[in-house]
Design a protein around this motif. Structure first.
Motif, PDB file in Angstrom:
ATOM      1  N   ARG A 120      82.291  49.125  40.111  1.00  0.00           N
ATOM      2  CA  ARG A 120      80.618  48.297  39.993  1.00  0.00           C
ATOM      3  C   ARG A 120      79.734  49.560  40.656  1.00  0.00           C
ATOM      4  O   ARG A 120      80.154  50.682  41.380  1.00  0.00           O
ATOM      5  CB  ARG A 120      80.663  47.386  41.266  1.00  0.00           C
ATOM      6  CG  ARG A 120      81.656  46.180  40.342  1.00  0.00           C
ATOM      7  CD  ARG A 120      82.104  45.522  41.593  1.00  0.00           C
ATOM      8  NE  ARG A 120      80.560  44.638  42.638  1.00  0.00           N
ATOM      9  CZ  ARG A 120      80.459  44.168  43.310  1.00  0.00           C
ATOM     10  NH1 ARG A 120      80.788  44.988  44.517  1.00  0.00           N
ATOM     11  NH2 ARG A 120      79.494  43.929  44.441  1.00  0.00           N
ATOM     12  N   ASN A 121      78.366  49.517  39.724  1.00  0.00           N
ATOM     13  CA  ASN A 121      77.173  50.406  40.092  1.00  0.00           C
ATOM     14  C   ASN A 121      77.849  52.433  39.898  1.00  0.00           C
ATOM     15  O   ASN A 121      77.539  53.203  40.265  1.00  0.00           O
ATOM     16  CB  ASN A 121      77.030  50.150  41.306  1.00  0.00           C
ATOM     17  CG  ASN A 121      75.217  50.277  41.331  1.00  0.00           C
ATOM     18  OD1 ASN A 121      74.562  50.626  40.295  1.00  0.00           O
ATOM     19  ND2 ASN A 121      75.124  50.855  42.614  1.00  0.00           N
ATOM     20  N   ALA A 122      78.550  52.523  39.102  1.00  0.00           N
ATOM     21  CA  ALA A 122      79.604  53.638  39.404  1.00  0.00           C
ATOM     22  C   ALA A 122      78.654  54.510  38.377  1.00  0.00           C
ATOM     23  O   ALA A 122      79.304  55.963  38.653  1.00  0.00           O
ATOM     24  CB  ALA A 122      81.254  53.640  39.244  1.00  0.00           C
ATOM     25  N   GLY A 123      78.218  54.678  37.859  1.00  0.00           N
ATOM     26  CA  GLY A 123      77.449  55.640  36.688  1.00  0.00           C
ATOM     27  C   GLY A 123      75.620  54.961  36.090  1.00  0.00           C
ATOM     28  O   GLY A 123      75.317  53.914  36.829  1.00  0.00           O
ATOM     29  N   PHE A 124      75.479  55.721  35.360  1.00  0.00           N
ATOM     30  CA  PHE A 124      74.409  55.803  35.095  1.00  0.00           C
ATOM     31  C   PHE A 124      74.144  55.663  33.592  1.00  0.00           C
ATOM     32  O   PHE A 124      75.488  57.225  33.016  1.00  0.00           O
ATOM     33  CB  PHE A 124      72.967  56.701  35.134  1.00  0.00           C
ATOM     34  CG  PHE A 124      73.690  58.193  35.874  1.00  0.00           C
ATOM     35  CD1 PHE A 124      73.408  58.879  35.103  1.00  0.00           C
ATOM     36  CD2 PHE A 124      74.162  58.282  36.903  1.00  0.00           C
ATOM     37  CE1 PHE A 124      73.974  60.300  34.620  1.00  0.00           C
ATOM     38  CE2 PHE A 124      74.478  59.855  37.485  1.00  0.00           C
ATOM     39  CZ  PHE A 124      74.172  60.675  36.319  1.00  0.00           C
ATOM     40  N   VAL A 125      73.259  55.318  33.330  1.00  0.00           N
ATOM     41  CA  VAL A 125      72.989  55.241  30.782  1.00  0.00           C
ATOM     42  C   VAL A 125      71.369  55.820  31.225  1.00  0.00           C
ATOM     43  O   VAL A 125      71.217  54.083  31.417  1.00  0.00           O
ATOM     44  CB  VAL A 125      74.036  54.478  30.270  1.00  0.00           C
ATOM     45  CG1 VAL A 125      74.025  54.283  29.006  1.00  0.00           C
ATOM     46  CG2 VAL A 125      75.374  54.300  30.600  1.00  0.00           C
ATOM     47  N   ARG A 126      71.421  56.904  30.399  1.00  0.00           N
ATOM     48  CA  ARG A 126      69.603  56.523  30.351  1.00  0.00           C
ATOM     49  C   ARG A 126      69.165  56.661  30.992  1.00  0.00           C
ATOM     50  O   ARG A 126      67.847  55.488  30.862  1.00  0.00           O
ATOM     51  CB  ARG A 126      69.278  55.877  29.123  1.00  0.00           C
ATOM     52  CG  ARG A 126      70.430  56.178  28.042  1.00  0.00           C
ATOM     53  CD  ARG A 126      70.063  57.843  27.117  1.00  0.00           C
ATOM     54  NE  ARG A 126      69.132  58.201  26.906  1.00  0.00           N
ATOM     55  CZ  ARG A 126      68.779  59.786  26.917  1.00  0.00           C
ATOM     56  NH1 ARG A 126      69.651  60.538  27.279  1.00  0.00           N
ATOM     57  NH2 ARG A 126      67.153  60.362  26.510  1.00  0.00           N
ATOM     58  N   GLY A 127      69.256  56.891  32.424  1.00  0.00           N
ATOM     59  CA  GLY A 127      68.451  56.693  33.625  1.00  0.00           C
ATOM     60  C   GLY A 127      68.336  54.723  34.011  1.00  0.00           C
ATOM     61  O   GLY A 127      68.377  55.092  35.199  1.00  0.00           O
ATOM     62  N   ALA A 128      69.204  54.174  33.923  1.00  0.00           N
ATOM     63  CA  ALA A 128      69.861  53.196  34.324  1.00  0.00           C
ATOM     64  C   ALA A 128      71.102  52.903  35.432  1.00  0.00           C
ATOM     65  O   ALA A 128      72.452  53.241  34.241  1.00  0.00           O
ATOM     66  CB  ALA A 128      69.364  51.955  33.528  1.00  0.00           C
ATOM     67  N   ARG A 129      70.910  52.495  36.226  1.00  0.00           N
ATOM     68  CA  ARG A 129      72.407  52.515  37.126  1.00  0.00           C
ATOM     69  C   ARG A 129      73.775  51.175  35.625  1.00  0.00           C
ATOM     70  O   ARG A 129      72.934  50.466  35.457  1.00  0.00           O
ATOM     71  CB  ARG A 129      72.351  51.681  38.433  1.00  0.00           C
ATOM     72  CG  ARG A 129      71.576  52.813  39.192  1.00  0.00           C
ATOM     73  CD  ARG A 129      72.327  53.785  39.607  1.00  0.00           C
ATOM     74  NE  ARG A 129      73.869  53.759  39.088  1.00  0.00           N
ATOM     75  CZ  ARG A 129      74.730  55.213  40.125  1.00  0.00           C
ATOM     76  NH1 ARG A 129      73.716  56.273  40.175  1.00  0.00           N
ATOM     77  NH2 ARG A 129      75.568  55.298  40.311  1.00  0.00           N
ATOM     78  N   VAL A 130      74.415  52.121  36.330  1.00  0.00           N
ATOM     79  CA  VAL A 130      76.064  50.775  35.133  1.00  0.00           C
ATOM     80  C   VAL A 130      77.148  50.694  36.235  1.00  0.00           C
ATOM     81  O   VAL A 130      78.034  51.816  36.823  1.00  0.00           O
ATOM     82  CB  VAL A 130      76.059  51.264  33.689  1.00  0.00           C
ATOM     83  CG1 VAL A 130      74.557  50.787  33.107  1.00  0.00           C
ATOM     84  CG2 VAL A 130      76.841  52.154  33.861  1.00  0.00           C
ATOM     85  N   ASP A 131      77.633  49.805  35.730  1.00  0.00           N
ATOM     86  CA  ASP A 131      78.946  49.269  35.832  1.00  0.00           C
ATOM     87  C   ASP A 131      79.848  50.378  34.671  1.00  0.00           C
ATOM     88  O   ASP A 131      79.394  51.088  33.582  1.00  0.00           O
ATOM     89  CB  ASP A 131      79.666  48.188  36.003  1.00  0.00           C
ATOM     90  CG  ASP A 131      79.071  47.325  37.415  1.00  0.00           C
ATOM     91  OD1 ASP A 131      78.210  47.246  38.025  1.00  0.00           O
ATOM     92  OD2 ASP A 131      79.078  46.319  37.130  1.00  0.00           O
ATOM     93  N   LEU A 132      81.479  51.183  35.631  1.00  0.00           N
ATOM     94  CA  LEU A 132      81.770  51.305  34.777  1.00  0.00           C
ATOM     95  C   LEU A 132      83.550  51.089  34.429  1.00  0.00           C
ATOM     96  O   LEU A 132      83.859  50.654  35.916  1.00  0.00           O
ATOM     97  CB  LEU A 132      81.991  53.055  34.805  1.00  0.00           C
ATOM     98  CG  LEU A 132      80.263  53.689  34.685  1.00  0.00           C
ATOM     99  CD1 LEU A 132      81.251  55.505  35.443  1.00  0.00           C
ATOM    100  CD2 LEU A 132      80.235  54.316  32.903  1.00  0.00           C
ATOM    101  N   GLU A 133      83.735  51.168  33.191  1.00  0.00           N
ATOM    102  CA  GLU A 133      85.130  50.623  32.838  1.00  0.00           C
ATOM    103  C   GLU A 133      85.943  52.121  32.875  1.00  0.00           C
ATOM    104  O   GLU A 133      85.992  52.702  32.874  1.00  0.00           O
ATOM    105  CB  GLU A 133      85.766  50.126  31.888  1.00  0.00           C
ATOM    106  CG  GLU A 133      84.898  49.410  31.136  1.00  0.00           C
ATOM    107  CD  GLU A 133      85.129  48.068  30.060  1.00  0.00           C
ATOM    108  OE1 GLU A 133      85.790  49.100  29.231  1.00  0.00           O
ATOM    109  OE2 GLU A 133      84.316  47.275  29.621  1.00  0.00           O
TER     110      GLU A 133
END
Length: 189
Positions: free
Chosen positions: A166-179
């Motif tokens: 949960r909330n472990a990464g970012f994509v294009r400046g936005a925080r994201v979960d990661l599988e």
């Protein structure tokens, strides 16, 4: 030096499969790398903290790759299609922990080479080489939910789904979960 692990240089390697060759990037690959990273679909999923960020091919192929390799953190690789020796993608390893014997692999494939299984073939070959030839025990992939193409690569390359970070990464400046996906030594037996 109790509790400290010596930093080791990331190993040089080249891996061949029936359709691909994975080797360290060279300065001459910069134009192809620029094309891979400039693609809109690739840009959508790149883990860049700055949404306006751009990967510069020459630096990615030379200085950044050398720094990552020399620090022991990982390396940058070209994926060549063997039928025409064309660079059709990039793989990179990072977050290597030599004490725990693990690393993370990421990838990007040029639009004209997608859908042929080249990414899965190259990721699988690299992960197996890192485990069997270089003593790593675990290779991880992290996939942003919604990136179904990347999830398919992980599955086809033999990685196992472990769960959601949960909330472990970012994509294009936005925080994201990661599988979280992994390939471990036991998977090869």
């Amino acid at each position: 030096m109790i509790g400290q692990v010596a930093v080791r240089r990331f190993p040089e390697l080249t891996v061949s499969t029936p359709r691909t060759e994975v080797r360290q990037l060279r300065a001459a690959d910069a134009k192809a790398v620029d094309e891979v990273f400039a693609d809109r679909q690739t840009q959508r999923w790149l883990p860049l903290a700055d949404p306006a960020g751009q990967i510069e091919g020459l630096a990615w192929c030379t200085d950044l790759a050398r720094q990552r390799r020399d620090s022991g953190d990982g390396d940058h690789y070209a994926v060549l299609r063997r039928e025409d020796d064309r660079v059709v993608g990039c793989l990179w390893t990072r977050r290597t922990d030599w004490g725990a014997r693990l690393t993370e692999v990421s990838y990007a494939i040029a639009p004209h080479a997608r859908g042929y299984g080249l990414a899965a073939e190259a990721v699988d070959a690299l992960a197996i080489a890192l485990i069997l030839e270089h003593g790593l025990q675990r290779v991880e992939l992290r996939v942003a939910p919604g990136n179904t193409a990347s999830r398919r690569v992980a599955e086809k390359a033999g990685f196992s789904y472990e769960g959601l970070l949960r909330n472990a990464g970012f994509v294009r400046g936005a925080r994201v979960d990661l599988e979280l996906w992994s390939l471990v030594t036991a998977d090869l037996h």
